[in-house]
Structures are given as C-alpha cells and as structure tokens.
Design a protein around this motif. Structure first.
Motif, mmCIF file in Angstrom:
data_model
loop_
_atom_site.group_PDB
_atom_site.id
_atom_site.type_symbol
_atom_site.label_atom_id
_atom_site.label_comp_id
_atom_site.label_asym_id
_atom_site.label_seq_id
_atom_site.Cartn_x
_atom_site.Cartn_y
_atom_site.Cartn_z
ATOM 1 N N ALA A 39 1.669 13.455 1.846
ATOM 2 C CA ALA A 39 0.487 12.948 1.145
ATOM 3 C C ALA A 39 0.646 12.989 -0.368
ATOM 4 N N LYS A 40 1.476 13.875 -0.886
ATOM 5 C CA LYS A 40 1.594 13.997 -2.340
ATOM 6 C C LYS A 40 1.997 12.680 -3.001
ATOM 7 N N PRO A 41 2.964 11.916 -2.438
ATOM 8 C CA PRO A 41 3.314 10.632 -3.059
ATOM 9 C C PRO A 41 2.171 9.621 -3.064
ATOM 10 N N HIS A 42 1.189 9.763 -2.159
ATOM 11 C CA HIS A 42 0.001 8.905 -2.223
ATOM 12 C C HIS A 42 -0.716 9.154 -3.557
ATOM 13 N N GLN A 43 -0.888 10.419 -3.876
ATOM 14 C CA GLN A 43 -1.557 10.803 -5.120
ATOM 15 C C GLN A 43 -0.765 10.322 -6.333
ATOM 16 N N GLN A 44 0.566 10.523 -6.270
ATOM 17 C CA GLN A 44 1.416 10.099 -7.384
ATOM 18 C C GLN A 44 1.451 8.579 -7.498
ATOM 19 N N GLY A 45 1.343 7.909 -6.360
ATOM 20 C CA GLY A 45 1.419 6.450 -6.377
ATOM 21 C C GLY A 45 0.342 5.811 -7.223
ATOM 22 N N VAL A 46 -0.905 6.282 -7.109
ATOM 23 C CA VAL A 46 -1.968 5.666 -7.899
ATOM 24 C C VAL A 46 -1.804 5.986 -9.384
ATOM 25 N N GLU A 47 -1.082 7.053 -9.703
ATOM 26 C CA GLU A 47 -0.849 7.403 -11.101
ATOM 27 C C GLU A 47 0.294 6.604 -11.719
ATOM 28 N N LEU A 48 1.312 6.295 -10.955
ATOM 29 C CA LEU A 48 2.495 5.650 -11.523
ATOM 30 C C LEU A 48 2.437 4.124 -11.477
ATOM 31 N N LEU A 49 1.402 3.556 -10.851
ATOM 32 C CA LEU A 49 1.285 2.103 -10.780
ATOM 33 C C LEU A 49 0.653 1.529 -12.043
ATOM 34 N N ARG A 50 1.027 0.310 -12.361
ATOM 35 C CA ARG A 50 0.361 -0.425 -13.439
ATOM 36 C C ARG A 50 -1.010 -0.877 -12.970
ATOM 37 N N LYS A 51 -1.788 -1.448 -13.874
ATOM 38 C CA LYS A 51 -3.060 -2.049 -13.493
ATOM 39 C C LYS A 51 -2.803 -3.184 -12.492
ATOM 40 N N GLU A 52 -3.638 -3.238 -11.467
ATOM 41 C CA GLU A 52 -3.498 -4.172 -10.349
ATOM 42 C C GLU A 52 -2.180 -3.991 -9.594
ATOM 43 N N GLY A 53 -1.640 -2.786 -9.626
ATOM 44 C CA GLY A 53 -0.463 -2.479 -8.821
ATOM 45 C C GLY A 53 -0.821 -2.340 -7.352
ATOM 46 N N ARG A 54 0.211 -2.297 -6.500
ATOM 47 C CA ARG A 54 0.013 -2.225 -5.045
ATOM 48 C C ARG A 54 0.706 -0.986 -4.486
ATOM 49 N N LEU A 55 -0.028 -0.245 -3.685
ATOM 50 C CA LEU A 55 0.481 0.965 -3.060
ATOM 51 C C LEU A 55 0.569 0.739 -1.556
ATOM 52 N N CYS A 56 1.743 0.989 -0.980
ATOM 53 C CA CYS A 56 1.965 0.823 0.449
ATOM 54 C C CYS A 56 2.176 2.191 1.091
ATOM 55 N N LEU A 57 1.319 2.530 2.043
ATOM 56 C CA LEU A 57 1.459 3.779 2.787
ATOM 57 C C LEU A 57 2.231 3.466 4.064
ATOM 58 N N PHE A 58 3.560 3.578 3.961
ATOM 59 C CA PHE A 58 4.432 3.200 5.076
ATOM 60 C C PHE A 58 4.671 4.369 6.024
ATOM 61 N N GLY A 59 4.793 5.570 5.491
ATOM 62 C CA GLY A 59 5.072 6.732 6.324
ATOM 63 C C GLY A 59 3.795 7.378 6.821
ATOM 64 N N GLY A 60 3.714 7.635 8.125
ATOM 65 C CA GLY A 60 2.558 8.326 8.674
ATOM 66 C C GLY A 60 2.573 9.798 8.299
ATOM 67 N N LEU A 61 1.407 10.442 8.369
ATOM 68 C CA LEU A 61 1.284 11.856 8.050
ATOM 69 C C LEU A 61 1.233 12.683 9.336
ATOM 70 N N PRO A 62 1.508 13.985 9.246
ATOM 71 C CA PRO A 62 1.453 14.828 10.447
ATOM 72 C C PRO A 62 0.075 14.771 11.115
ATOM 73 N N LYS A 63 0.060 14.750 12.433
ATOM 74 C CA LYS A 63 -1.195 14.623 13.182
ATOM 75 C C LYS A 63 -2.160 15.777 12.898
#
Length: 348
Positions: free
Chosen positions: A245-269
């Motif tokens: 989940a940590k890269p989800h948090q980092q993803g919104v920080e490292l994207l430019r304006k109108e960037g796109r974040l793809c959650l490809f990897g599932g998380l532990p159940k």
C-alpha cells in the motif's frame, strides 16, 4: 502421468495419476512449459479462497496437442498451442457488456479445473469455441509463449492508462510484471521509465528490460528522486506492480497534475486497506485505475508481441523440473529469479 498437487499451505506432492480423457469437444494437451506465476507463489505460500485442496495449479500453459476430440475440427495431433486460461461465461452482465475479464462466473485453469502442473491437461471445448487457444508456428519456441498471459494483463492496463509518446512512467516493482510494463511502456513511446524496487538484487536483474532510471526505494526517497528526474513536475503515470500500500501513497505524491495512478498489484487479504492524500487527488485532478484481468483480444495482442519478437523474453531467468516448484517459489521470493518456468517432462 506425473502431476504436482498442492495439498496444503506450502505442501506439494508429486503423484502418478491417469492421463485425463480427451473431451469430445476439446483437446488433450501434452504440457511443454508452465509458468510459475505470482498468484501461484501466493497460493502456495498463504493459500487462496478460490481453491480446494488438493489442486493442480498452473494457468500459464503451452504445449502440444496430444489428442483431438471427435467433434473438433481445425486441429491435429502435434500442433503447438498456448491458451488463455480464463473462460468467461458469455452470459452475465459483464460478458454481455464487453467486460469478459470481469465475468461473474469465470472459470480458470488451475483453479476451477486442473491446470498445467502436470504432464497432460485438458483444454475444454469452451476454450475452443471462444477462440482462446492460439496455434503456435511449428518452428517457434513454446517456452516464451507462456508470457502471453502476463502480457495480456499488462497490455490491458496500459491501454486503459493510455501511456503515450514522450511520457514519464514510474513502475514500482521489478518482478516479471514490472519488467513487462517497462517494455510495453517503451513500445508506447515513453521516454523516461523509472523502475523502483525495495530489493537491490532484484532491481539489478531488470536493467535490460526497458527502464531508463532505477531506484532502490529502501535506500532512496522514491518521491524525491522522481521529482529530481522530472525537474520537479512529477511523472505522467505511476504503475504499482507490487502487493504494497505504501506505493499507493507515494504515487499520488510523485505524479504531475492530471497524472494517472494504476493499482496493478493486489494487497494481502488480511490487510487490503490503503490511504492516499485526498487533497492531492482532488487538487491535482489525478485519475486512479484498478487493473485486473483481460480479454481474449488482449491475450491475442500479448501473443502477437511475443511472436513478433517485440518482447525481451530473457525475463525468464530459470527453467526447473516440475517437482522443483517449491525451489522456484523460494528463488522468486528471495529475488534470485525474475520468472521461473516449470517443465513437467524435464528430469531432475
């Protein structure tokens, strides 16, 4: 025939069992190569609600036609084949509305019926009638074709993301999925492909597969390094290809304006929750995509890329006899291997 059964968590047993009967409307396949997928690694290690023990896993399958059902035409003994393992029902809401990968009643090799961790397996008639089995040229190597299933998911995700010319793409996770994402991003015209990984040994193995920048995120600040590489603007796309989940948090920080974040990897159940800065999503107008599954058309695209030589298949780093499956799991988990292929007919 020999078949490897998963009998419990981290428990396998090689058994001698009868060769399955060829259905009248299907094919009996002699398995040449079967990929050891990340989902197989998870199922072996922690189990899965989708299976009942004992089970024969294996959904990345390539082999030879051993027998042809009496009602089947267009196939002959000896044909080389690779198959899309996920069979949609064709009738539910999602199938009817052109989202077969999300079928409510999907059947999957190695989960719903015996898979390719065996010397022979059945490709049922539904695979044939829905165009999910691809005939491979006689002079082609079958082993790399098992990557078509992984490529199908990657192709679908990047089509949704619309990765394009001149873009900067961050890929978090340098396993086989991350390496394939790097190659597809390059084919789409991305000019900066930043690969990030906690494990330096694993990251070092993927330098040849499309990346332009490499970040050991256990040693460097991922967001800061991406901002440095992009002159402070941020990346166009971030693809999280790892179960964290940590890269989800980092993803919104490292994207430019109108960037796109793809959650490809599932998380532990047992811990599927993620937290992201809602203000960054709001004010930067970010778009967030879930990525899961694919269609028969996506699978065909993946196969065509392999057949055309557009994919560096050296991400297959190890080939092992089927009975060495637990060793393959260990090598993947410890970063010694990128992609492992199992061979049911290989001797130890």
């Amino acid at each position: 025939m020999k078949a490897l059964y998963l009998t419990g968590k981290a428990q396998v047993e090689m058994r001698d069992i009868p060769v399955p009967e060829c259905p009248d409307d299907g094919l009996l396949i002699k398995i040449d190569s079967v990929g050891l997928c990340g989902s197989d690694v998870r199922t072996y290690s922690v189990g899965s609600a989708k299976i009942n023990y004992p089970v024969i896993l294996g959904h990345e399958n390539a082999g030879y036609v051993e027998k042809v059902g009496k009602n089947v035409t267009g196939w002959k003994v000896g044909d080389k084949v690779v198959a899309n393992p996920a069979i949609p029902c064709g009738k539910c809401y999602y199938c009817v509305n052109k989202m077969p990968g999300l079928c409510d009643n999907i059947q999957v090799a190695g989960t719903s019926f015996p898979g390719g961790f065996a010397q022979y397996m059945v490709f049922p008639g539904d695979m044939l009638s829905r165009g999910q089995i691809i005939k491979v040229p006689d002079d082609a190597d079958l082993e790399p074709m098992i990557l078509a299933e992984l490529l199908a998911s990657v192709v679908k995700a990047q089509d949704d993301l619309k990765v394009g010319m001149g873009e900067t793409v961050v890929i978090v996770g340098s396993g086989p999925i991350g390496c394939l994402h790097a190659q597809i991003a390059r084919l789409h015209g991305a000019t900066k492909i930043i690969m990030a990984e906690l494990n330096k040994e694993r990251l070092d193995k993927c330098h040849e597969f499309g990346g332009t920048h490499f970040i050991v995120s256990s040693q460097e600040d991922l967001v800061q390094r991406v901002m440095e590489i992009t002159d402070g603007r941020g990346a166009d796309v971030c693809i999280v290809a790892c179960p964290s989940a940590k890269p989800h948090q980092q993803g919104v920080e490292l994207l430019r304006k109108e960037g796109r974040l793809c959650l490809f990897g599932g998380l532990p159940k047992d811990n599927p929750w993620t937290t992201m800065d809602g203000n960054l999503i709001h004010y930067k107008r970010l778009r967030i995509f879930g990525a899961y599954s694919y269609s028969a058309a996506d699978f065909a695209k993946g196969y065509e890329l392999l057949a055309a030589g557009r994919i560096d298949t050296r991400i297959i780093t190890h080939t092992l006899p089927l009975e060495k499956m637990p060793e393959g799991v260990r090598m993947i988990q410890q970063g010694e291997a990128i992609k492992v292929v199992l061979k049911p007919w290989m001797e130890e």
